[in-house]
Scaffold this motif. Structure first.
Motif, short mmCIF file in Angstrom:
data_model
loop_
_atom_site.label_atom_id
_atom_site.label_comp_id
_atom_site.label_asym_id
_atom_site.label_seq_id
_atom_site.Cartn_x
_atom_site.Cartn_y
_atom_site.Cartn_z
N ASP A 3 0.84 -1.21 0.00
CA ASP A 3 0.00 0.00 0.00
C ASP A 3 0.87 1.25 0.00
O ASP A 3 0.63 2.21 -0.75
N ASN A 4 1.91 1.23 0.82
CA ASN A 4 2.83 2.36 0.85
C ASN A 4 3.57 2.51 -0.49
O ASN A 4 3.73 3.61 -1.01
N ALA A 5 3.95 1.36 -1.08
CA ALA A 5 4.66 1.41 -2.36
C ALA A 5 3.79 2.07 -3.43
O ALA A 5 4.27 2.88 -4.24
N ALA A 6 2.50 1.75 -3.43
CA ALA A 6 1.58 2.35 -4.41
C ALA A 6 1.55 3.87 -4.23
O ALA A 6 1.60 4.64 -5.20
N MET A 7 1.50 4.27 -2.97
CA MET A 7 1.47 5.71 -2.68
C MET A 7 2.79 6.38 -3.09
O MET A 7 2.80 7.43 -3.75
N GLN A 8 3.90 5.75 -2.72
CA GLN A 8 5.21 6.34 -3.04
C GLN A 8 5.43 6.45 -4.55
O GLN A 8 6.09 7.37 -5.03
N LEU A 9 4.88 5.50 -5.30
CA LEU A 9 5.07 5.52 -6.76
C LEU A 9 4.47 6.77 -7.39
O LEU A 9 5.02 7.30 -8.34
N VAL A 10 3.34 7.22 -6.86
CA VAL A 10 2.75 8.44 -7.43
C VAL A 10 3.20 9.70 -6.69
O VAL A 10 3.09 10.80 -7.21
N ARG A 11 3.72 9.53 -5.47
CA ARG A 11 4.16 10.70 -4.70
C ARG A 11 5.56 11.14 -5.11
O ARG A 11 5.79 12.31 -5.42
N ALA A 12 6.48 10.16 -5.16
CA ALA A 12 7.88 10.49 -5.44
C ALA A 12 8.54 9.32 -6.18
O ALA A 12 9.36 8.60 -5.61
N PRO A 13 8.16 9.10 -7.43
CA PRO A 13 8.62 7.89 -8.14
C PRO A 13 10.13 7.82 -8.35
O PRO A 13 10.66 6.73 -8.54
N LYS A 14 10.81 8.95 -8.29
CA LYS A 14 12.25 8.92 -8.57
C LYS A 14 13.07 8.26 -7.46
O LYS A 14 14.24 7.99 -7.63
N GLN A 15 12.42 7.97 -6.32
CA GLN A 15 13.14 7.25 -5.25
C GLN A 15 13.37 5.78 -5.64
O GLN A 15 14.15 5.10 -5.00
N PHE A 16 12.69 5.30 -6.69
CA PHE A 16 12.79 3.88 -7.04
C PHE A 16 13.79 3.64 -8.17
O PHE A 16 13.83 4.40 -9.14
N ASP A 17 14.52 2.55 -8.04
CA ASP A 17 15.39 2.08 -9.12
C ASP A 17 14.84 0.73 -9.60
O ASP A 17 14.17 0.64 -10.62
N THR A 18 15.09 -0.34 -8.83
CA THR A 18 14.56 -1.65 -9.17
C THR A 18 13.59 -2.08 -8.07
O THR A 18 13.89 -1.93 -6.89
N ILE A 19 12.44 -2.61 -8.49
CA ILE A 19 11.44 -3.10 -7.54
C ILE A 19 11.27 -4.60 -7.78
O ILE A 19 11.19 -5.03 -8.94
#
Ligand code: IPM
Ligand code: MG
Length: 359
Positions: A226-242
Protein backbone atom coordinates in the motif's frame (compact mmCIF):
# COMPACT_ATOMS: atom_id res chain seq x y z
CA UNK A 1 27.99 -14.75 -41.61
CA UNK A 2 24.35 -14.05 -40.97
CA UNK A 3 22.81 -15.26 -37.78
CA UNK A 4 19.37 -16.86 -38.12
CA UNK A 5 16.68 -16.77 -35.43
CA UNK A 6 13.34 -18.56 -35.18
CA UNK A 7 10.77 -16.12 -33.87
CA UNK A 8 7.23 -17.12 -32.95
CA UNK A 9 4.73 -14.31 -33.44
CA UNK A 10 1.52 -14.33 -31.42
CA UNK A 11 -0.52 -11.42 -32.81
CA UNK A 12 -3.53 -12.28 -30.63
CA UNK A 13 -6.52 -9.96 -30.58
CA UNK A 14 -7.64 -6.36 -30.98
CA UNK A 15 -4.80 -4.10 -32.11
CA UNK A 16 -2.38 -7.04 -31.86
CA UNK A 17 -2.14 -7.90 -35.58
CA UNK A 18 -1.58 -4.22 -36.55
CA UNK A 19 1.26 -3.61 -34.14
CA UNK A 20 2.88 -6.96 -34.93
CA UNK A 21 2.88 -6.08 -38.66
CA UNK A 22 4.74 -2.85 -37.98
CA UNK A 23 7.19 -4.64 -35.70
CA UNK A 24 7.97 -7.33 -38.27
CA UNK A 25 8.82 -4.62 -40.82
CA UNK A 26 11.11 -2.92 -38.32
CA UNK A 27 12.83 -6.22 -37.44
CA UNK A 28 13.39 -7.04 -41.11
CA UNK A 29 14.98 -3.66 -41.70
CA UNK A 30 17.25 -3.89 -38.67
CA UNK A 31 18.06 -7.49 -39.64
CA UNK A 32 19.29 -6.28 -43.02
CA UNK A 33 21.53 -3.74 -41.35
CA UNK A 34 22.94 -6.10 -38.71
CA UNK A 35 23.17 -9.30 -40.74
CA UNK A 36 20.41 -11.10 -38.90
CA UNK A 37 17.78 -13.30 -40.49
CA UNK A 38 14.48 -13.81 -38.72
CA UNK A 39 12.30 -16.79 -39.56
CA UNK A 40 8.89 -15.77 -38.36
CA UNK A 41 6.12 -18.23 -37.66
CA UNK A 42 2.70 -17.01 -36.60
CA UNK A 43 0.67 -19.00 -34.09
CA UNK A 44 -2.82 -18.67 -32.63
CA UNK A 45 -3.31 -17.35 -29.13
CA UNK A 46 -6.08 -15.76 -27.07
CA UNK A 47 -9.47 -14.96 -28.58
CA UNK A 48 -8.18 -15.60 -32.09
CA UNK A 49 -7.30 -19.14 -30.99
CA UNK A 50 -10.66 -19.62 -29.24
CA UNK A 51 -12.49 -18.72 -32.47
CA UNK A 52 -10.42 -21.18 -34.53
CA UNK A 53 -9.89 -24.07 -32.13
CA UNK A 54 -12.12 -23.55 -29.08
CA UNK A 55 -9.20 -23.03 -26.70
CA UNK A 56 -7.07 -19.97 -25.91
CA UNK A 57 -3.70 -21.75 -26.01
CA UNK A 58 -3.67 -24.67 -28.46
CA UNK A 59 -1.00 -27.29 -27.76
CA UNK A 60 0.46 -26.59 -31.18
CA UNK A 61 1.05 -22.95 -30.25
CA UNK A 62 2.94 -23.99 -27.13
CA UNK A 63 5.05 -26.40 -29.21
CA UNK A 64 5.85 -23.73 -31.81
CA UNK A 65 6.90 -21.37 -29.01
CA UNK A 66 9.09 -24.02 -27.35
CA UNK A 67 10.89 -24.63 -30.65
CA UNK A 68 11.79 -21.00 -31.20
CA UNK A 69 14.55 -18.70 -30.03
CA UNK A 70 12.11 -16.08 -28.80
CA UNK A 71 8.40 -15.36 -28.69
CA UNK A 72 6.89 -12.00 -29.56
CA UNK A 73 3.35 -11.58 -28.25
CA UNK A 74 1.10 -8.59 -28.97
CA UNK A 75 -2.04 -8.63 -26.82
CA UNK A 76 -5.02 -10.82 -26.10
CA UNK A 77 -8.63 -10.43 -25.02
CA UNK A 78 -11.77 -8.56 -25.99
CA UNK A 79 -15.40 -8.09 -25.03
CA UNK A 80 -16.66 -10.99 -27.14
CA UNK A 81 -14.80 -13.58 -25.06
CA UNK A 82 -15.49 -12.08 -21.61
CA UNK A 83 -18.57 -14.22 -20.95
CA UNK A 84 -16.81 -17.55 -21.56
CA UNK A 85 -16.03 -19.92 -18.68
CA UNK A 86 -12.63 -19.20 -17.16
CA UNK A 87 -10.94 -22.16 -18.81
CA UNK A 88 -11.75 -20.76 -22.22
CA UNK A 89 -10.86 -17.14 -21.56
CA UNK A 90 -8.01 -15.50 -23.49
CA UNK A 91 -6.35 -14.55 -20.16
CA UNK A 92 -6.20 -18.22 -19.20
CA UNK A 93 -4.21 -18.84 -22.38
CA UNK A 94 -1.72 -16.17 -21.38
CA UNK A 95 -1.28 -17.68 -17.92
CA UNK A 96 -0.88 -21.10 -19.54
CA UNK A 97 1.82 -19.75 -21.83
CA UNK A 98 3.72 -18.20 -18.91
CA UNK A 99 3.47 -21.43 -16.92
CA UNK A 100 4.15 -23.66 -19.95
CA UNK A 101 7.38 -21.86 -20.79
CA UNK A 102 8.25 -21.45 -17.07
CA UNK A 103 8.62 -17.70 -17.44
CA UNK A 104 8.89 -16.82 -13.77
CA UNK A 105 10.53 -13.41 -14.12
CA UNK A 106 8.66 -10.50 -15.67
CA UNK A 107 10.70 -7.38 -16.36
CA UNK A 108 8.65 -4.23 -16.79
CA UNK A 109 10.71 -1.10 -17.29
CA UNK A 110 8.97 2.23 -16.75
CA UNK A 111 11.27 4.83 -18.23
CA UNK A 112 10.01 8.20 -19.25
CA UNK A 113 10.99 9.59 -22.64
CA UNK A 114 12.00 13.24 -22.24
CA UNK A 115 9.83 14.08 -25.28
CA UNK A 116 6.74 12.73 -23.51
CA UNK A 117 7.06 14.25 -20.06
CA UNK A 118 4.03 16.44 -20.66
CA UNK A 119 1.92 13.44 -21.66
CA UNK A 120 2.04 12.23 -18.05
CA UNK A 121 -0.89 13.02 -15.80
CA UNK A 122 1.62 13.91 -13.07
CA UNK A 123 3.61 17.13 -12.78
CA UNK A 124 6.80 17.47 -14.79
CA UNK A 125 9.03 17.79 -11.71
CA UNK A 126 7.63 14.54 -10.29
CA UNK A 127 8.12 12.36 -13.37
CA UNK A 128 11.03 13.88 -15.30
CA UNK A 129 13.88 11.36 -15.15
CA UNK A 130 11.79 8.42 -13.89
CA UNK A 131 13.57 5.15 -14.67
CA UNK A 132 12.17 2.18 -12.80
CA UNK A 133 12.43 -1.55 -13.43
CA UNK A 134 9.63 -3.62 -11.94
CA UNK A 135 10.62 -7.27 -11.55
CA UNK A 136 7.38 -9.19 -11.10
CA UNK A 137 7.17 -12.87 -10.16
CA UNK A 138 5.02 -14.40 -12.90
CA UNK A 139 4.30 -18.09 -12.38
CA UNK A 140 3.37 -18.28 -8.70
CA UNK A 141 1.53 -16.45 -5.95
CA UNK A 142 -2.22 -16.03 -5.86
CA UNK A 143 -2.53 -16.39 -9.64
CA UNK A 144 -1.56 -20.07 -9.44
CA UNK A 145 -1.86 -21.13 -5.77
CA UNK A 146 -4.04 -24.11 -4.82
CA UNK A 147 -6.75 -24.53 -3.72
CA UNK A 148 -8.69 -22.24 -6.03
CA UNK A 149 -12.26 -22.25 -7.17
CA UNK A 150 -15.81 -21.38 -6.21
CA UNK A 151 -17.11 -23.95 -3.74
CA UNK A 152 -20.41 -24.59 -1.98
CA UNK A 153 -20.23 -24.45 1.80
CA UNK A 154 -22.16 -26.65 4.22
CA UNK A 155 -24.60 -23.82 4.85
CA UNK A 156 -25.35 -23.55 1.15
CA UNK A 157 -23.34 -20.37 0.62
CA UNK A 158 -20.84 -20.02 -2.20
CA UNK A 159 -17.21 -19.41 -1.33
CA UNK A 160 -14.61 -18.12 -3.79
CA UNK A 161 -11.08 -19.17 -2.97
CA UNK A 162 -7.60 -18.32 -4.21
CA UNK A 163 -4.41 -19.08 -2.39
CA UNK A 164 -1.42 -16.81 -2.18
CA UNK A 165 1.56 -19.10 -1.72
CA UNK A 166 5.28 -18.96 -2.42
CA UNK A 167 7.94 -21.54 -1.69
CA UNK A 168 11.41 -20.44 -0.62
CA UNK A 169 12.73 -21.74 -3.98
CA UNK A 170 10.29 -19.55 -5.92
CA UNK A 171 11.20 -16.50 -3.87
CA UNK A 172 14.94 -17.09 -4.14
CA UNK A 173 14.97 -17.43 -7.92
CA UNK A 174 13.01 -14.24 -8.58
CA UNK A 175 15.01 -12.36 -5.94
CA UNK A 176 18.27 -13.43 -7.61
CA UNK A 177 17.07 -12.11 -10.95
CA UNK A 178 16.15 -8.82 -9.29
CA UNK A 179 19.46 -8.48 -7.42
CA UNK A 180 21.33 -9.09 -10.65
CA UNK A 181 19.28 -6.53 -12.54
CA UNK A 182 19.74 -3.98 -9.77
CA UNK A 183 23.47 -4.68 -9.95
CA UNK A 184 23.47 -3.51 -13.57
CA UNK A 185 21.38 -0.44 -12.74
CA UNK A 186 21.63 1.96 -9.78
CA UNK A 187 22.18 -0.81 -7.24
CA UNK A 188 19.01 -0.06 -5.29
CA UNK A 189 16.47 -2.80 -4.81
CA UNK A 190 13.11 -2.30 -3.16
CA UNK A 191 11.20 -5.46 -2.26
CA UNK A 192 7.44 -4.97 -1.98
CA UNK A 193 5.24 -7.21 0.17
CA UNK A 194 2.50 -7.17 2.79
CA UNK A 195 4.53 -8.73 5.59
CA UNK A 196 2.57 -6.86 8.28
CA UNK A 197 -0.44 -9.05 7.46
CA UNK A 198 0.48 -12.04 5.28
CA UNK A 199 2.61 -15.04 6.23
CA UNK A 200 3.52 -15.59 2.59
CA UNK A 201 4.96 -12.07 2.61
CA UNK A 202 6.87 -12.73 5.82
CA UNK A 203 8.66 -15.62 4.14
CA UNK A 204 9.20 -13.43 1.08
CA UNK A 205 10.84 -10.71 3.20
CA UNK A 206 13.00 -13.19 5.15
CA UNK A 207 14.34 -14.85 1.98
CA UNK A 208 15.04 -11.59 0.15
CA UNK A 209 16.81 -10.22 3.23
CA UNK A 210 18.92 -13.38 3.58
CA UNK A 211 19.96 -13.29 -0.08
CA UNK A 212 21.13 -9.72 0.20
CA UNK A 213 24.37 -10.80 1.91
CA UNK A 214 25.46 -12.28 -1.46
CA UNK A 215 25.06 -8.84 -3.08
CA UNK A 216 27.02 -6.48 -0.81
CA UNK A 217 26.86 -3.61 -3.30
CA UNK A 218 23.07 -3.54 -3.36
CA UNK A 219 21.13 -1.26 -1.10
CA UNK A 220 18.02 -3.27 -0.19
CA UNK A 221 14.83 -1.75 1.17
CA UNK A 222 11.37 -3.15 1.90
CA UNK A 223 7.97 -1.51 1.50
CA UNK A 224 4.45 -2.66 2.18
CA UNK A 225 2.47 -2.70 -1.03
CA UNK A 226 0.00 0.00 0.00
CA UNK A 227 2.83 2.36 0.85
CA UNK A 228 4.66 1.41 -2.36
CA UNK A 229 1.58 2.35 -4.41
CA UNK A 230 1.47 5.71 -2.68
CA UNK A 231 5.21 6.34 -3.04
CA UNK A 232 5.07 5.52 -6.76
CA UNK A 233 2.75 8.44 -7.43
CA UNK A 234 4.16 10.70 -4.70
CA UNK A 235 7.88 10.49 -5.44
CA UNK A 236 8.62 7.89 -8.14
CA UNK A 237 12.25 8.92 -8.57
CA UNK A 238 13.14 7.25 -5.25
CA UNK A 239 12.79 3.88 -7.04
CA UNK A 240 15.39 2.08 -9.12
CA UNK A 241 14.56 -1.65 -9.17
CA UNK A 242 11.44 -3.10 -7.54
CA UNK A 243 10.90 -6.81 -6.89
CA UNK A 244 7.51 -8.17 -5.93
CA UNK A 245 5.05 -11.04 -6.24
CA UNK A 246 2.63 -11.74 -9.04
CA UNK A 247 -0.47 -9.81 -7.94
CA UNK A 248 1.33 -6.83 -6.41
CA UNK A 249 3.50 -6.66 -9.52
CA UNK A 250 0.47 -6.69 -11.78
CA UNK A 251 -0.97 -3.66 -9.99
CA UNK A 252 2.23 -1.69 -9.39
CA UNK A 253 3.50 -2.15 -12.94
CA UNK A 254 0.34 -0.53 -14.34
CA UNK A 255 0.76 2.38 -11.94
CA UNK A 256 4.45 2.68 -12.84
CA UNK A 257 3.58 2.55 -16.53
CA UNK A 258 1.25 5.52 -16.26
CA UNK A 259 4.01 7.66 -14.75
CA UNK A 260 5.56 7.66 -18.18
CA UNK A 261 2.53 9.21 -19.85
CA UNK A 262 1.24 6.31 -21.83
CA UNK A 263 1.09 2.60 -21.25
CA UNK A 264 1.34 2.54 -25.05
CA UNK A 265 5.11 3.06 -24.81
CA UNK A 266 6.13 0.25 -22.50
CA UNK A 267 7.65 -3.10 -23.42
CA UNK A 268 8.18 -6.11 -21.17
CA UNK A 269 10.14 -9.33 -21.05
CA UNK A 270 9.18 -12.59 -19.37
CA UNK A 271 12.04 -14.98 -18.82
CA UNK A 272 12.77 -18.34 -17.31
CA UNK A 273 16.01 -20.25 -16.87
CA UNK A 274 16.41 -21.16 -20.50
CA UNK A 275 15.06 -20.37 -23.91
CA UNK A 276 12.77 -19.06 -25.20
CA UNK A 277 11.73 -15.89 -23.42
CA UNK A 278 8.56 -13.97 -24.21
CA UNK A 279 8.39 -10.30 -25.11
CA UNK A 280 5.21 -8.27 -25.13
CA UNK A 281 3.93 -4.74 -24.63
CA UNK A 282 2.51 -3.96 -21.18
CA UNK A 283 -0.71 -2.61 -22.70
CA UNK A 284 -3.70 -4.72 -23.67
CA UNK A 285 -5.55 -5.39 -26.91
CA UNK A 286 -7.48 -2.07 -27.00
CA UNK A 287 -10.55 -3.53 -28.75
CA UNK A 288 -12.13 -0.05 -28.94
CA UNK A 289 -9.62 1.08 -31.57
CA UNK A 290 -8.84 -2.27 -33.23
CA UNK A 291 -8.65 -2.21 -37.01
CA UNK A 292 -8.72 1.59 -37.17
CA UNK A 293 -4.99 2.10 -37.69
CA UNK A 294 -4.86 4.27 -34.57
CA UNK A 295 -2.79 2.05 -32.28
CA UNK A 296 0.60 3.06 -30.95
CA UNK A 297 3.03 0.36 -32.15
CA UNK A 298 5.98 1.66 -30.13
CA UNK A 299 5.60 -0.59 -27.09
CA UNK A 300 5.54 -3.60 -29.38
CA UNK A 301 8.54 -2.32 -31.31
CA UNK A 302 10.39 -1.69 -28.04
CA UNK A 303 9.46 -5.23 -26.97
CA UNK A 304 11.27 -6.43 -30.08
CA UNK A 305 14.27 -4.38 -28.95
CA UNK A 306 14.09 -6.10 -25.55
CA UNK A 307 13.93 -9.41 -27.38
CA UNK A 308 17.12 -8.57 -29.25
CA UNK A 309 18.90 -7.42 -26.10
CA UNK A 310 17.77 -9.95 -23.47
CA UNK A 311 16.55 -12.91 -25.54
CA UNK A 312 18.98 -13.05 -28.47
CA UNK A 313 21.97 -11.16 -27.11
CA UNK A 314 22.04 -8.76 -30.06
CA UNK A 315 22.51 -5.43 -28.28
CA UNK A 316 23.60 -3.50 -31.39
CA UNK A 317 20.36 -4.28 -33.19
CA UNK A 318 18.40 -3.48 -30.02
CA UNK A 319 20.05 -0.11 -29.79
CA UNK A 320 19.26 0.73 -33.40
CA UNK A 321 15.56 0.18 -32.73
CA UNK A 322 15.62 2.17 -29.51
CA UNK A 323 17.36 5.04 -31.28
CA UNK A 324 14.82 4.97 -34.09
CA UNK A 325 12.01 5.28 -31.54
CA UNK A 326 13.82 8.16 -29.87
CA UNK A 327 14.27 9.84 -33.24
CA UNK A 328 10.64 9.65 -34.37
CA UNK A 329 9.59 11.15 -31.04
CA UNK A 330 12.18 13.90 -31.52
CA UNK A 331 10.72 14.55 -34.96
CA UNK A 332 7.39 15.22 -33.28
CA UNK A 333 5.59 12.13 -34.57
CA UNK A 334 2.85 10.92 -32.25
CA UNK A 335 0.01 8.44 -32.20
CA UNK A 336 -3.27 9.52 -30.58
CA UNK A 337 -2.45 8.24 -27.09
CA UNK A 338 0.66 10.43 -26.78
CA UNK A 339 -0.50 13.34 -28.93
CA UNK A 340 0.03 16.87 -27.69
CA UNK A 341 -0.17 20.35 -29.18
CA UNK A 342 2.10 21.13 -32.10
CA UNK A 343 2.98 17.47 -32.78
CA UNK A 344 2.22 15.46 -35.92
CA UNK A 345 -0.49 12.83 -35.54
CA UNK A 346 0.30 9.54 -37.27
CA UNK A 347 -1.54 6.26 -37.68
CA UNK A 348 -0.05 2.92 -36.73
CA UNK A 349 1.25 2.14 -40.23
CA UNK A 350 2.64 5.64 -40.71
CA UNK A 351 4.49 5.37 -37.41
CA UNK A 352 6.02 2.17 -38.78
CA UNK A 353 7.10 3.99 -41.95
CA UNK A 354 8.65 6.76 -39.85
CA UNK A 355 10.61 4.16 -37.89
CA UNK A 356 11.91 2.52 -41.08
CA UNK A 357 12.91 5.95 -42.33
CA UNK A 358 14.71 6.66 -39.05
CA UNK A 359 16.54 3.34 -39.24
C1 IPM B 1 -0.73 -8.32 -17.32
C2 IPM B 1 -2.20 -8.58 -17.49
C3 IPM B 1 -2.46 -10.05 -17.22
C4 IPM B 1 -2.08 -10.34 -15.79
C5 IPM B 1 -3.90 -10.51 -17.52
C6 IPM B 1 -4.33 -10.14 -18.91
C7 IPM B 1 -4.05 -11.98 -17.28
O1 IPM B 1 -2.93 -7.74 -16.66
O2 IPM B 1 0.06 -8.94 -18.06
O3 IPM B 1 -0.36 -7.51 -16.48
O4 IPM B 1 -2.89 -10.12 -14.87
O5 IPM B 1 -0.96 -10.79 -15.57
MG1 MG C 1 -1.76 -6.28 -15.66
Amino acid sequence: MTQTYQITLLPGDGIGPEIIDVTVKVLKEVGKQCNLTFNFSKALMGGAAIDETGEPLPQQTLETCRNSDAVLLAAIGGYQWDHLPRKQRPETGLLGLRAGLELFANLRPAKIFPQLVDASTLKREIVEGVDIMVVRELTGGVYFGQPKGIFATETGEQRGVNTMAYTDREIDRIAKVAFEIAQKRNKQLCSVDKANVLEVSQLWRDRVTALCSSYPEIELSHLYVDNAAMQLVRAPKQFDTIVTGNLFGDILSDAAAMLTGSIGMLPSASMGDGKPALFEPVHGSAPDIAGEDKANPLAQVLSAAMMLRYGLDEPTAAEKIEQAVFQVLDQGYRTGDIMSEGMTLLGCQQMGDALIEAL
